[in-house]
Every structure is written in structure tokens, then in C-alpha cells.
Design a protein around this motif. Structure first.
Motif, PDB file in Angstrom:
ATOM      1  N   ASN A   1     -82.237 -83.836  78.561  1.00 15.88           N
ATOM      2  CA  ASN A   1     -81.097 -83.777  79.483  1.00 15.88           C
ATOM      3  C   ASN A   1     -80.092 -84.883  79.204  1.00 15.88           C
ATOM      4  OD1 ASN A   1     -83.246 -85.533  80.448  1.00 15.88           O
ATOM      5  ND2 ASN A   1     -81.969 -85.876  82.250  1.00 15.88           N
ATOM      6  N   CYS A   2     -78.826 -84.629  79.584  1.00 15.80           N
ATOM      7  CA  CYS A   2     -77.749 -85.602  79.407  1.00 15.80           C
ATOM      8  C   CYS A   2     -77.557 -86.434  80.672  1.00 15.80           C
ATOM      9  CB  CYS A   2     -76.435 -84.898  79.087  1.00 15.80           C
ATOM     10  SG  CYS A   2     -76.334 -84.275  77.394  1.00 15.80           S
ATOM     11  N   VAL A   3     -77.026 -87.623  80.488  1.00 21.12           N
ATOM     12  CA  VAL A   3     -76.644 -88.478  81.606  1.00 21.12           C
ATOM     13  C   VAL A   3     -75.229 -88.105  82.024  1.00 21.12           C
ATOM     14  CG1 VAL A   3     -76.290 -90.846  82.381  1.00 21.12           C
ATOM     15  CG2 VAL A   3     -78.108 -90.327  80.734  1.00 21.12           C
ATOM     16  N   SER A   4     -75.005 -87.982  83.324  1.00 19.73           N
ATOM     17  CA  SER A   4     -73.687 -87.565  83.791  1.00 19.73           C
ATOM     18  C   SER A   4     -72.645 -88.640  83.496  1.00 19.73           C
ATOM     19  CB  SER A   4     -73.714 -87.275  85.298  1.00 19.73           C
ATOM     20  OG  SER A   4     -73.659 -88.484  86.040  1.00 19.73           O
ATOM     21  N   PRO A   5     -71.405 -88.231  83.200  1.00 21.90           N
ATOM     22  CA  PRO A   5     -70.329 -89.211  82.930  1.00 21.90           C
ATOM     23  C   PRO A   5     -70.108 -90.191  84.068  1.00 21.90           C
ATOM     24  CG  PRO A   5     -69.655 -86.990  82.305  1.00 21.90           C
ATOM     25  CD  PRO A   5     -70.949 -86.844  83.047  1.00 21.90           C
ATOM     26  N   ASP A   6     -70.265 -89.737  85.310  1.00 24.62           N
ATOM     27  CA  ASP A   6     -70.073 -90.621  86.461  1.00 24.62           C
ATOM     28  C   ASP A   6     -71.109 -91.737  86.484  1.00 24.62           C
ATOM     29  OD1 ASP A   6     -67.900 -89.165  87.310  1.00 24.62           O
ATOM     30  OD2 ASP A   6     -69.023 -87.975  88.769  1.00 24.62           O
ATOM     31  N   ILE A   7     -72.359 -91.394  86.157  1.00 20.89           N
ATOM     32  CA  ILE A   7     -73.410 -92.415  86.124  1.00 20.89           C
ATOM     33  C   ILE A   7     -73.166 -93.393  84.985  1.00 20.89           C
ATOM     34  CG2 ILE A   7     -75.871 -92.782  85.651  1.00 20.89           C
ATOM     35  CD1 ILE A   7     -76.472 -90.305  87.305  1.00 20.89           C
ATOM     36  N   LEU A   8     -72.790 -92.883  83.810  1.00 15.10           N
ATOM     37  CA  LEU A   8     -72.482 -93.761  82.682  1.00 15.10           C
ATOM     38  C   LEU A   8     -71.361 -94.734  83.036  1.00 15.10           C
ATOM     39  CD1 LEU A   8     -72.622 -91.449  79.526  1.00 15.10           C
ATOM     40  CD2 LEU A   8     -74.125 -93.358  80.063  1.00 15.10           C
ATOM     41  N   ARG A   9     -70.331 -94.216  83.659  1.00 15.50           N
ATOM     42  CA  ARG A   9     -69.189 -95.057  84.020  1.00 15.50           C
ATOM     43  C   ARG A   9     -69.609 -96.140  85.017  1.00 15.50           C
ATOM     44  NH1 ARG A   9     -63.715 -94.629  83.657  1.00 15.50           N
ATOM     45  NH2 ARG A   9     -63.890 -92.589  82.649  1.00 15.50           N
ATOM     46  N   SER A  10     -70.440 -95.775  85.986  1.00 17.66           N
ATOM     47  CA  SER A  10     -70.875 -96.752  86.990  1.00 17.66           C
ATOM     48  C   SER A  10     -71.715 -97.858  86.357  1.00 17.66           C
ATOM     49  CB  SER A  10     -71.664 -96.058  88.109  1.00 17.66           C
ATOM     50  OG  SER A  10     -72.921 -95.586  87.638  1.00 17.66           O
ATOM     51  N   ILE A  11     -72.536 -97.497  85.363  1.00 17.68           N
ATOM     52  CA  ILE A  11     -73.359 -98.489  84.672  1.00 17.68           C
ATOM     53  C   ILE A  11     -72.487 -99.407  83.827  1.00 17.68           C
ATOM     54  CG2 ILE A  11     -75.110 -98.788  82.874  1.00 17.68           C
ATOM     55  CD1 ILE A  11     -76.464 -96.248  83.989  1.00 17.68           C
ATOM     56  N   LEU A  12     -71.526 -98.839  83.117  1.00 17.45           N
ATOM     57  CA  LEU A  12     -70.613 -99.639  82.292  1.00 17.45           C
ATOM     58  C   LEU A  12     -69.802-100.605  83.148  1.00 17.45           C
ATOM     59  CD1 LEU A  12     -69.500 -96.798  79.896  1.00 17.45           C
ATOM     60  CD2 LEU A  12     -70.432 -98.988  79.117  1.00 17.45           C
ATOM     61  N   ASP A  13     -69.441-100.180  84.344  1.00 25.09           N
ATOM     62  CA  ASP A  13     -68.696-101.047  85.259  1.00 25.09           C
ATOM     63  C   ASP A  13     -69.556-102.188  85.783  1.00 25.09           C
ATOM     64  OD1 ASP A  13     -66.050-100.114  85.416  1.00 25.09           O
ATOM     65  OD2 ASP A  13     -66.640 -98.424  86.668  1.00 25.09           O
ATOM     66  N   ALA A  14     -70.830-101.896  86.047  1.00 28.09           N
ATOM     67  CA  ALA A  14     -71.692-102.869  86.721  1.00 28.09           C
ATOM     68  C   ALA A  14     -72.383-103.837  85.776  1.00 28.09           C
ATOM     69  CB  ALA A  14     -72.758-102.118  87.542  1.00 28.09           C
ATOM     70  N   PHE A  15     -72.685-103.404  84.548  1.00 25.88           N
ATOM     71  CA  PHE A  15     -73.508-104.211  83.653  1.00 25.88           C
ATOM     72  C   PHE A  15     -72.647-105.186  82.859  1.00 25.88           C
ATOM     73  CE2 PHE A  15     -76.212-104.668  79.751  1.00 25.88           C
ATOM     74  CZ  PHE A  15     -77.274-105.295  80.372  1.00 25.88           C
ATOM     75  N   ASN A  16     -73.055-106.437  82.803  1.00 25.22           N
ATOM     76  CA  ASN A  16     -72.267-107.473  82.129  1.00 25.22           C
ATOM     77  C   ASN A  16     -72.543-107.580  80.644  1.00 25.22           C
ATOM     78  OD1 ASN A  16     -70.702-108.494  84.272  1.00 25.22           O
ATOM     79  ND2 ASN A  16     -72.462-109.620  85.068  1.00 25.22           N
ATOM     80  N   GLY A  17     -73.600-106.929  80.175  1.00 27.28           N
ATOM     81  CA  GLY A  17     -73.941-106.982  78.769  1.00 27.28           C
ATOM     82  C   GLY A  17     -73.439-105.771  78.005  1.00 27.28           C
ATOM     83  N   ILE A  18     -74.127-105.465  76.909  1.00 24.97           N
ATOM     84  CA  ILE A  18     -73.756-104.352  76.040  1.00 24.97           C
ATOM     85  C   ILE A  18     -74.548-103.108  76.436  1.00 24.97           C
ATOM     86  CG2 ILE A  18     -73.669-103.530  73.653  1.00 24.97           C
ATOM     87  CD1 ILE A  18     -71.798-105.888  74.232  1.00 24.97           C
ATOM     88  N   VAL A  19     -73.840-102.023  76.692  1.00 26.78           N
ATOM     89  CA  VAL A  19     -74.470-100.739  77.002  1.00 26.78           C
ATOM     90  C   VAL A  19     -74.462 -99.884  75.736  1.00 26.78           C
ATOM     91  CG1 VAL A  19     -74.371 -98.634  78.403  1.00 26.78           C
ATOM     92  CG2 VAL A  19     -73.745-100.846  79.411  1.00 26.78           C
ATOM     93  N   VAL A  20     -75.661 -99.516  75.279  1.00 23.62           N
ATOM     94  CA  VAL A  20     -75.803 -98.715  74.063  1.00 23.62           C
ATOM     95  C   VAL A  20     -76.191 -97.294  74.466  1.00 23.62           C
ATOM     96  CG1 VAL A  20     -76.898 -98.513  71.811  1.00 23.62           C
ATOM     97  CG2 VAL A  20     -76.649-100.775  72.887  1.00 23.62           C
ATOM     98  N   VAL A  21     -75.315 -96.343  74.180  1.00 18.56           N
ATOM     99  CA  VAL A  21     -75.599 -94.934  74.483  1.00 18.56           C
ATOM    100  C   VAL A  21     -75.988 -94.237  73.187  1.00 18.56           C
ATOM    101  CG1 VAL A  21     -74.737 -92.781  75.475  1.00 18.56           C
ATOM    102  CG2 VAL A  21     -73.975 -94.975  76.416  1.00 18.56           C
ATOM    103  N   ASP A  22     -77.231 -93.839  73.120  1.00 23.75           N
ATOM    104  CA  ASP A  22     -77.784 -93.185  71.937  1.00 23.75           C
ATOM    105  C   ASP A  22     -77.523 -91.680  72.043  1.00 23.75           C
ATOM    106  OD1 ASP A  22     -79.313 -92.074  69.927  1.00 23.75           O
ATOM    107  OD2 ASP A  22     -81.090 -93.278  70.327  1.00 23.75           O
TER     108      ASP A  22
END
Length: 349
Positions: free
Chosen positions: A154-175
Motif C-alpha cells: 500500500n501507498c502512504v497518502s500525500p496528506d500524511i507524507l506532507r504532515s511528516i515532512l512538516d513536523a520532522f526536523n531531520g531527513i525524510v527518505v521516501v523509498d
């Protein structure tokens, strides 16, 4: 996101990278005597260390600038290099969601990086609030997300990805190893907006080049420069670069093969649901299906006996087997073997 230089290991920032002969001279000449190569043979010359021709074709295909591309020896190399660039061994940490691709854990262990594992929901979705304990921890440098996820599909929803990118201070790696089977789900469109986003893709799956080991990294120019700084000088061989170039020049053929795989996935899912031992066939946007069986271990062993090899994920997700989508003929052999197994079970009981 913090200042990128505060996320990178100091020794990497200070590193004076190795420069190969092909770094010092990049033009054309009649005689090359600079790289200690053998003057004889057809594979005697070192390959382009920055894979420029290949990057140009990938840039056209993915609609991303070549300065935002990194080519790795499989995406596994990129996963490992990101740990080397951003995580101090024995000090820094990373986050993954589980169940997911096993190499995140292996690379973390090799690089002596503590790994926090956040469980996915029962439907294998990310719960955005679950990353909150890690957003304020300066030692948490990397967060890995697999989408479509392996082994759940299954895929991660764009809204969830965006919320994680906004909240996380480090590097987000999407495989996005399987994204060519659902390109509309890619987060490439977020690269310009989020400088802490790294996307990894591969030509092993949809492009049929598993043996060639072509991984693709996409990120802002600073991160790409750091990856180039620490990679081995000739990390992708000339024949493998050429194999990828050849494939990219036959995009229509590749697209038709992807369509066949998607159709075979649909048909196989329908057929599998008719078996008594199948409890659930999970929705998939990749080139495999995760299937829950009444007795996964026995089904796996029985299929091996029938010379059909699938991936036993019972130890990772109870009762589950991951089945790659094969050719129409291979899928028929799988179904025939399952019918034989089910028939034998009915005789016994």
C-alpha cells in the motif's frame, strides 16, 4: 527543517573527497593515459563516475533536473550512504515504520545507528501522531518511509507524507522502489517544497533490471552533492549504465510490460480469493500481493515442494506470504500448485 549543515556529520563536511582521473578530465581525447587502464579490451576503460548520459534520460523521464539526481549501485547503496552522511555512529538515531523493507534495519546496524521502529496500524497505514516523540530529538536524523510499502503493497497518502515532512526536523527518505506501478502516487512534486525530502527509486522492479543494480536518488542539490562526495568513484559499472540507457530508450515497451503486470495482479488477486486456505488478499499498488493463509508455513513448504518459490513473511506478519506477480504462465503454475495442495488437504481431512 534545520540548517542542513547541522544535520550532516562534521567529518563529512570536512572531507576532501577522492578525485578520480575522470573527475580531473571530462572532455574527449584521442589518447587516455591518465587512469592506469589497460589499453586493450572492450571493458578496459573506467565508466563515467557521474553517469551523465543516464541521468539525462532519467531527468526527462521523471521531470527532475539532473542536478537533483544521484545514481547508486541499487537503492540499497543510497540507503546506506544516507546513514553515512547524516548519522554519527553510536550517537545519532533513525526511525522506520514496521513492517517494512529490511535493509533499513541492516544499514542502521552496520553504521551503528539506533533505530526506532514505529508499528503501522492494522491496515498497514502510518499514524502521523506516532512520530511526535521523535520530532524534538536532535539526535534523530533520518526517517524512512516505504511507499508502496514492502511487503504490504500500500501507498502512504500525500496528506500524511506532507504532515511528516512538516513536523520532522531531520531527513525524510521516501523509498519509492515500486512507484512505477502507481506513478500518480509519487511525491516527486514535493521535492521543491521540502529540502529535507529524499526520494529513492530503482530500475530493478518495473524496468526489469534487477541484475544491473541501478538505484535512483532524488533530492535538493546540497544533499546530492554530499552523496557524490562520499560515494565510491565508479560506483555504477559501464555495462550497467548502458543497460539502463537501453531500457529508458524503450519506454513504450516498458510501459506495456507494466500494464501486463498490473492486469495479472488484478486477475491473480481474484483467483486467490477463491481458495479456502486464503483468509485475505491485501490491496496492492506494487508488483506483488501480500496474502494471509490459514497455515502460511505449510503452504509455503508445500509450494516449495511443487517447485514454486514465494516469500514467506510469516515471521514478519503472522500468517502472510508475499507473492510476486509473474508472467501469465508463471501465475497459472502457482494457482495450479495451490489447487493441488488444497485438494490434498481435503482428502486428508
Amino acid at each position: 527543517m534545520k540548517d542542513l549543515t547541522k544535520l550532516v556529520r562534521q567529518n563529512i563536511l570536512d572531507l576532501d573527497p577522492y578525485k578520480s582521473a575522470r573527475d580531473e578530465y571530462t572532455g574527449t581525447a584521442k589518447v587516455f593515459l591518465d587512469a592506469n587502464e589497460n589499453p586493450y579490451g572492450t571493458l578496459n576503460r573506467y565508466p563515467d563516475p557521474y553517469q551523465q548520459e543516464l541521468k539525462q534520460l532519467i531527468a526527462e523521464n521523471k521531470k527532475v533536473g539532473t542536478n537533483k539526481l544521484f545514481i547508486g549501485n541499487g537503492s540499497d547503496e543510497i540507503i546506506d550512504l544516507l546513514f553515512r552522511v547524516f548519522c554519527n555512529p553510536g550517537k545519532d538515531k533513525a526511525v522506520v515504520f514496521t513492517p517494512s523493507y529490511g535493509m533499513y534495519s541492516i544499514s542502521a546496524a552496520i553504521n551503528q545507528v539506533e533505530l526506532f521502529k514505529i508499528p503501522l496500524s492494522e491496515s498497514f497505514s502510518i499514524i502521523p501522531e506516532s512520530i511526535q516523540p521523535f520530532t524534538a530529538d536532535d539526535s534523530v536524523k533520518l526517517l524512512y518511509i516505504c511507499s508502496p510499502n514492502n511487503p504490504t503493497g500500500n501507498c502512504v497518502s500525500p496528506d500524511i507524507l506532507r504532515s511528516i515532512l512538516d513536523a520532522f526536523n531531520g531527513i525524510v527518505v521516501v523509498d519509492e522502489a515500486y512507484i512505477d506501478f502507481c506513478p500518480e502516487q509519487s511525491c516527486i512534486n514535493l521535492l521543491e517544497e521540502f529540502p529535507n525530502l529524499v526520494i529513492t527509486q530503482t530500475m530493478s522492479k518495473a524496468w526489469g533490471l534487477a541484475s544491473a543494480r541501478i538505484g535512483i536518488g532524488m533530492a535538493n542539490e546540497q544533499i546530492i552533492a554530499l552523496l557524490n562526495k562520499v560515494k565510491p568513484p565508479y560506483n555504477v559499472s559501464g555495462p550497467n549504465q548502458q543497460a539502463a540507457i537501453n531500457a529508458l530508450n524503450k519506454r513504450d515497451l516498458n510501459r506495456s510490460r507494466i500494464e501486463k503486470i498490473i492486469e495479472q495482479r488484478r486477475q491473480l488477486a481474484i483467483e486467490l480469493k477463491t481458495f479456502e486456505q486464503v483468509l485475505e488478499v491485501y490491496p496492492s499498488q506494487a508488483n506483488f500481493l501480500l496474502v494471509r493463509f490459514r497455515n502460511a508455513q505449510k503452504v509455503y513448504e508445500d509450494l516449495i515442494r511443487e517447485e514454486v518459490v514465494v516469500r514467506n513473511r510469516n515471521s514478519l506478519i503472522e500468517g502472510c506470504i508475499r507473492i510476486s506477480i509473474g508472467s501469465e504462465n508463471e501465475n497459472k503454475k502457482l494457482l495450479k500448485a495451490l489447487k493441488k495442495i488444497e485438494h490434498e488437504e481435503s482428502i486428508i481431512y
